[in-house]
Scaffold this active site. Sequence first.
Site, mmCIF file in Angstrom:
data_model
loop_
_atom_site.group_PDB
_atom_site.id
_atom_site.type_symbol
_atom_site.label_atom_id
_atom_site.label_comp_id
_atom_site.label_asym_id
_atom_site.label_seq_id
_atom_site.Cartn_x
_atom_site.Cartn_y
_atom_site.Cartn_z
ATOM 1 N N ASP A 1 22.636 0.911 14.505
ATOM 2 C CA ASP A 1 21.488 1.352 13.708
ATOM 3 C C ASP A 1 20.392 0.281 13.689
ATOM 4 O OD1 ASP A 1 20.045 2.962 11.990
ATOM 5 O OD2 ASP A 1 21.614 3.128 10.484
ATOM 6 N N ASP B 1 17.443 11.573 10.833
ATOM 7 C CA ASP B 1 18.154 11.598 9.550
ATOM 8 C C ASP B 1 17.989 12.940 8.871
ATOM 9 O OD1 ASP B 1 19.250 9.119 9.643
ATOM 10 O OD2 ASP B 1 17.738 8.147 8.392
HETATM 11 C C1 DGJ Z 1 20.156 5.109 8.665
HETATM 12 C C2 DGJ Z 1 20.869 6.085 9.566
HETATM 13 O O1 DGJ Z 1 19.964 6.902 10.202
HETATM 14 C C3 DGJ Z 1 21.873 6.874 8.738
HETATM 15 O O2 DGJ Z 1 22.485 7.844 9.527
HETATM 16 C C4 DGJ Z 1 22.878 5.932 8.152
HETATM 17 O O3 DGJ Z 1 23.638 5.342 9.167
HETATM 18 C C5 DGJ Z 1 22.165 4.870 7.327
HETATM 19 N N1 DGJ Z 1 21.126 4.234 8.074
HETATM 20 C C6 DGJ Z 1 23.138 3.843 6.841
HETATM 21 O O4 DGJ Z 1 22.521 2.822 6.180
#
Ligand code: DGJ
Length: 728
Positions: free
Chosen positions: A478, A548
């Site tokens: 991430d 997301d």
């Molecule tokens: C942002 C990501 O896009 C989410 O799916 C998740 O992993 C969060 N970060 C976790 O902090």
Amino acid sequence: MPISFDSNTKRFHISTVNSSYIIEIFKSGYLRHNYYGKRVKSTELASNYFLEDRAFSPNPDVLDKTFSLDTLPQEYPSYGNSDYRVPAFQVQAEDGGTITDLRYKAYRIYKGKEKLEGLPSIYVEKDEEAETLEITLFDEVLKLQVILTYTVMEGFDVILRSTRFINSGESKLKLLRALSMNVDFDDADFDLIHLWGAWARERHIERKPLFAGTQIIDSKRGASSHQHNPFMALARKNADEDNGEVYGFNIVYSGNFIIDAEVDQFLNTRVNLGINPFDFSWLLEKGESFQTPEVVMVYTDKGLGDMSRTFHRLYRSRLCRGKYRDEVRPILINNWEATYFDFDPQKIEKIAITAKEMGIELFVLDDGWFGNRTDDKTSLGDWFVDKNRFPGGIEDFADRVNKQGMKFGLWFEPEMISKTSNLYSEHPDWCLHVPNRENTEGRNQLILDLSRDEVCDQIIKMVSDILKSAPISYVKWDMNRHMTEIGSAKLSIDRQRETAHRYILGLYKVMEKITTSFPDILFESCSGGGGRFDPGILYYMPQTWTSDDTDAVERLKIQYGTSLVYPPSAMGAHVSAVPNHVLERVTSLEMRGAVAMSGNFGYELDLNKLTNEEREIIKQQVALCKQIRGITEYGDFYRLKSPFEGNETSWMSVSPDKKEAVVFYFKVLGEPNVINRRLKLKGINLENNYEIVNEELSYLGDELTYVGLPIPYKTGDFTSVIWRLKAK
Ligand code: DGJ
């Protein structure tokens, strides 16, 4: 031979299956761009270029008033000696001057394709797969060599371009602008198509006519970004999904980029792309070189769909690498939206157990397993397991998941550092920063300075130690903020503007080391969803968390837009709970499943909170996905109905041998007294007799294509249909 040089006419002719690209060494060594478009056999007419005496367009040759760089279509235009359009590059000499004058020096044609130093790029498995042309240009005053590289990939219908600068003089040179490529079109009758958006709204399609002046698509955020993707297409006005000329350009790069399209005074269009020159410079000491990222160029006269499939095929097989390049991807369950930071091993193990019962294959432990991370304010950089939460360590938990018969995956955010962390206490100068300026935090975190070798080495060590310590089959990588205060404590004053690009080079080095050291792990990249969905990252990690935003309706646009360039095998797509956590919309489980199954399928909710009926539906979804994922992930993708145009969306995938297909249809809002319509399929074999699986019906391919399948009437909102076709 895809590439030839005629020493009489001094013309290079680069041909792909369907396109021609013609360059000529013109007037005292200027490189003129003659043509890019539908494949032609001869180079004559395209070289018969209009030359006129134009007012206010100066003439480098005093004896020829018809010759001006300002009106000449060029291959790699310089700045400062009569071309007033946007240059492909700009260099500052030690005396402060910024004028360059490149002339042809030499060329070389060879089989295969060389790797780009330090950068991801399209690769070949055998030299026979490609032919490459390198043209060397030279500036006599600066002693600067510029090498333009063109590769034709046999069987892929693309041209790959990049540029290398070499300082072969004695004095220092500073690159102020160093783009990967330039192409000058001799008209402007195009629509510009690009992908724009924001967090949770990535890669929406915008199509607008070109206008006189410069239009720019770019990122200055330190990442390719949610806001703009390093992609642009120029499409003829009549071009649609299936017909018409389209030129697609995509930069294999994950940092700040620019795409310029300048329509000049004579309605010619200059397109150039590469690293964003904003806040960029690069010092070239004597003998040093600079390699630009690669650009993939696709030409087609068969519309946007054909452009997309060309990108997809290339990226699936000659950009993505590793074991999972050709393997179907596991169906996963991720605990993020199920628990956020509020979990313990018992709670998530229960989710894993239920997931196994549903047929799900991989459990992913997301954020919150390391350091002291009970919220997003701390611990990034402390990549050791939180023993309060996991007394037996990650190994013990991974073993427990494995014993349930599931694979185990883990989340990392290796490029970041929290101020509240051991790493920050030990190395406060390891973040990107500028002296005497406060650091701006984003999601309570700073960014590690990956332009520094010791920082990269530490990341590699910390992540590798964890990966070695437990049976980990999948990693989610991430990255949750964009750059500010872009400076490095390690770089000299005159190299500070190299920081952002050096960061990306450092990132690529780290990703290369980790992904090749753990070849059995499936890596999925993420940047707050799809903030770094670009070909640079796909070279290291074959799939990306698309957004997301898991709302099924929003995902129609996000996935449809993403598919313009990137294959479904690259798109992570999960079913999440309702009301949706971003939008609070309640969509049907049926539609959420069908949308997610169109990409790399997974779930992101607490299965234990569902009803028995919902779990039964999930079991069926998982079983169906296992039957179709070979086609959805590796078939040819066709868009049938656009979510940007109405209430319905449809797309389909066809197996390479055209014996199988999966068709998806979605309707967002229900309609009273419905208007019956048919869905005309694409890409199937007209002669085949296709059985509609589970429906005891079969139709010939031509009927399915020209007449179309009747769309069944369903009441209610958020409906979907999946048809599976099998040739008898
Ligand atoms: C942002 C990501 O896009 C989410 O799916 C998740 O992993 C969060 N970060 C976790 O902090």
